[in-house]
Design a protein around this motif. Structure first.
Motif, mmCIF file in Angstrom:
data_model
loop_
_atom_site.group_PDB
_atom_site.id
_atom_site.type_symbol
_atom_site.label_atom_id
_atom_site.label_comp_id
_atom_site.label_asym_id
_atom_site.label_seq_id
_atom_site.Cartn_x
_atom_site.Cartn_y
_atom_site.Cartn_z
ATOM 1 N N VAL A 1 0.875 -1.172 0.000
ATOM 2 C CA VAL A 1 0.000 0.000 0.000
ATOM 3 C C VAL A 1 0.911 1.221 0.000
ATOM 4 O O VAL A 1 1.725 1.391 0.907
ATOM 5 N N TYR A 2 0.831 2.042 -1.050
ATOM 6 C CA TYR A 2 1.652 3.254 -1.113
ATOM 7 C C TYR A 2 1.106 4.293 -0.138
ATOM 8 O O TYR A 2 -0.044 4.199 0.304
ATOM 9 N N SER A 3 1.937 5.301 0.143
ATOM 10 C CA SER A 3 1.548 6.308 1.143
ATOM 11 C C SER A 3 0.289 7.080 0.721
ATOM 12 O O SER A 3 -0.406 7.643 1.556
ATOM 13 N N GLY B 1 -0.237 -7.705 -17.700
ATOM 14 C CA GLY B 1 -1.347 -6.946 -17.137
ATOM 15 C C GLY B 1 -1.315 -5.544 -17.695
ATOM 16 O O GLY B 1 -0.298 -5.093 -18.222
ATOM 17 N N GLN B 2 -2.430 -4.858 -17.559
ATOM 18 C CA GLN B 2 -2.526 -3.513 -18.115
ATOM 19 C C GLN B 2 -1.687 -2.536 -17.315
ATOM 20 O O GLN B 2 -1.285 -2.831 -16.185
ATOM 21 N N SER B 3 -1.484 -1.389 -17.911
ATOM 22 C CA SER B 3 -0.770 -0.319 -17.240
ATOM 23 C C SER B 3 -1.502 0.032 -15.940
ATOM 24 O O SER B 3 -2.728 0.117 -15.924
ATOM 25 N N SER C 1 -1.646 -1.898 -13.310
ATOM 26 C CA SER C 1 -2.171 -3.079 -12.606
ATOM 27 C C SER C 1 -1.294 -3.518 -11.435
ATOM 28 O O SER C 1 -1.720 -4.310 -10.599
ATOM 29 N N GLY C 2 -0.029 -3.033 -11.404
ATOM 30 C CA GLY C 2 0.849 -3.392 -10.280
ATOM 31 C C GLY C 2 2.100 -4.159 -10.680
ATOM 32 O O GLY C 2 2.863 -4.606 -9.820
ATOM 33 N N LYS C 3 2.352 -4.292 -11.989
ATOM 34 C CA LYS C 3 3.479 -5.113 -12.466
ATOM 35 C C LYS C 3 4.824 -4.574 -11.992
ATOM 36 O O LYS C 3 5.673 -5.328 -11.521
ATOM 37 N N SER C 4 5.045 -3.274 -12.158
ATOM 38 C CA SER C 4 6.345 -2.703 -11.772
ATOM 39 C C SER C 4 6.546 -2.800 -10.268
ATOM 40 O O SER C 4 7.643 -3.123 -9.797
ATOM 41 N N ARG D 1 -3.503 0.534 -3.075
ATOM 42 C CA ARG D 1 -3.084 -0.841 -2.799
ATOM 43 C C ARG D 1 -2.587 -1.440 -4.118
ATOM 44 O O ARG D 1 -3.367 -1.935 -4.931
ATOM 45 N N ALA D 2 -1.289 -1.374 -4.341
ATOM 46 C CA ALA D 2 -0.732 -1.782 -5.639
ATOM 47 C C ALA D 2 -0.558 -3.294 -5.730
ATOM 48 O O ALA D 2 -0.585 -3.854 -6.829
ATOM 49 N N LEU D 3 -0.362 -3.961 -4.591
ATOM 50 C CA LEU D 3 -0.303 -5.435 -4.564
ATOM 51 C C LEU D 3 -1.217 -5.915 -3.446
ATOM 52 O O LEU D 3 -1.198 -5.373 -2.340
HETATM 53 P P1 ADP Z 1 2.202 -1.184 -13.804
HETATM 54 O O1 ADP Z 1 3.659 -1.473 -13.728
HETATM 55 O O2 ADP Z 1 1.362 -2.397 -14.062
HETATM 56 O O3 ADP Z 1 1.893 -0.066 -14.753
HETATM 57 P P2 ADP Z 1 2.549 0.014 -11.174
HETATM 58 O O4 ADP Z 1 3.114 -1.012 -10.274
HETATM 59 O O5 ADP Z 1 3.482 1.034 -11.731
HETATM 60 O O6 ADP Z 1 1.721 -0.686 -12.351
HETATM 61 O O7 ADP Z 1 1.398 0.809 -10.400
HETATM 62 C C1 ADP Z 1 0.348 0.159 -9.677
HETATM 63 C C2 ADP Z 1 -0.492 1.196 -8.947
HETATM 64 O O8 ADP Z 1 0.307 1.815 -7.925
HETATM 65 C C3 ADP Z 1 -0.967 2.342 -9.845
HETATM 66 O O9 ADP Z 1 -2.236 2.742 -9.389
HETATM 67 C C4 ADP Z 1 0.065 3.423 -9.608
HETATM 68 O O10 ADP Z 1 -0.492 4.705 -9.834
HETATM 69 C C5 ADP Z 1 0.419 3.222 -8.142
HETATM 70 N N1 ADP Z 1 1.799 3.610 -7.838
HETATM 71 C C6 ADP Z 1 2.934 3.146 -8.414
HETATM 72 N N2 ADP Z 1 4.029 3.675 -7.853
HETATM 73 C C7 ADP Z 1 3.585 4.516 -6.875
HETATM 74 C C8 ADP Z 1 4.229 5.359 -5.921
HETATM 75 N N3 ADP Z 1 5.569 5.445 -5.859
HETATM 76 N N4 ADP Z 1 3.448 6.068 -5.080
HETATM 77 C C9 ADP Z 1 2.113 5.982 -5.129
HETATM 78 N N5 ADP Z 1 1.429 5.205 -5.998
HETATM 79 C C10 ADP Z 1 2.162 4.471 -6.869
#
Ligand code: ADP
Length: 224
Positions: free
Chosen positions: A12-14, A37-39, A41-44, A18-20
């Motif tokens: 959960v980012y600040s 997965g789509q942009s 979605s949480g892959k990175s 909830r990214a994962l």
């Molecule tokens: P993907 O790689 O599939 O495009 P990300 O992992 O980059 O997905 O992002 C997943 C979700 O987390 C998105 O809603 C994105 O906006 C959010 N997110 C990613 N990085 C951060 C961050 N550093 N702070 C806050 N939210 C983030």
């Protein structure tokens, strides 16, 4: 057997995103796994956490059976340096260094190399592995995108990691170069590396051993 394992990992980012969401996953040596997965979605986020570039909010991460939350920053940096190699969409090569010098950069902070001769020999071997040896004295700007990404893969292999983690490695490439990069990654898995690729490029289904789908932070095995 060596592995990267995530157990019930959430992030959960600040900002509250909830990214994962309760992700469990295992990558073994010799396996080529793709997460699609789509942009957004949480892959990175998944790749960053599996690669110890970021921390999770809850859950466990085990690298070669060892839980990493008990390690301090230096120990985590050591695990990353010795166990994991990264490849990104933007190749991140140093434009002022020749191709073989780019590959040698990680070797400079690795005690395993005794002298420059050893590093040069290893760089030659890696350039041959990924098929760019003829280009060794060129600068990145003189190379095609595909050649630059192959250089980045060779650099990721410089410290002989157990695993290669790649985030959209073909995002900047045309379909011919994209196929070559996927072939290269497949070859590395055959050589015994564990390979994890996150991408939204469907062509990867022709190369990976297993496909997972990420949707709204939830990871599921592809049923097809
Ligand atoms: P993907 O790689 O599939 O495009 P990300 O992992 O980059 O997905 O992002 C997943 C979700 O987390 C998105 O809603 C994105 O906006 C959010 N997110 C990613 N990085 C951060 C961050 N550093 N702070 C806050 N939210 C983030």
């Amino acid at each position: 057997m060596k592995s990267i394992e995530l157990k019930n990992v959430s992030k959960v980012y600040s900002n509250g995103v909830r990214a994962l969401d309760d992700v469990s996953f295992v990558l073994h040596q010799g396996e080529f796994i793709a997460v699609m997965g789509q942009s957004g979605s949480g892959k990175s986020t998944f790749l960053q956490i599996a690669g110890l570039l970021d921390t999770c909010t809850s859950g466990e991460i085990l690298i070669n059976g060892k839980e990493v939350s008990s390690l301090d920053k230096n120990q985590i940096a050591d695990v990353r340096k010795n166990t994991l190699g990264f490849v990104f969409q933007a190749f991140h090569l140093n434009p002022h260094l020749k191709l073989y010098e780019n590959i040698m950069v990680p070797m400079l902070i690795n005690d395993a190399y005794k002298n420059k001769t050893e590093m040069l020999e290893k760089a030659d071997e890696l350039m041959k592995t990924v098929g760019i040896f003829k280009r060794k004295d060129h600068y990145p700007a003189q190379l095609s995108g595909g050649e630059q990404q192959r250089t980045a893969i060779a650099r990721a292999l410089a410290n002989d990691p157990d695993f290669i983690l790649a985030d959209e490695p073909t995002g900047n490439l045309d379909s011919k170069n994209e196929a070559m990069i996927f072939e290269e990654l497949k070859k590395l898995a055959k050589l015994g590396k564990g390979v994890l690729v996150v991408c939204h490029n469907e062509a990867i289904v022709n190369y990976a051993d297993k496909i997972y789908i990420m949707k709204d932070g939830v990871l599921t095995a592809n049923a097809e």
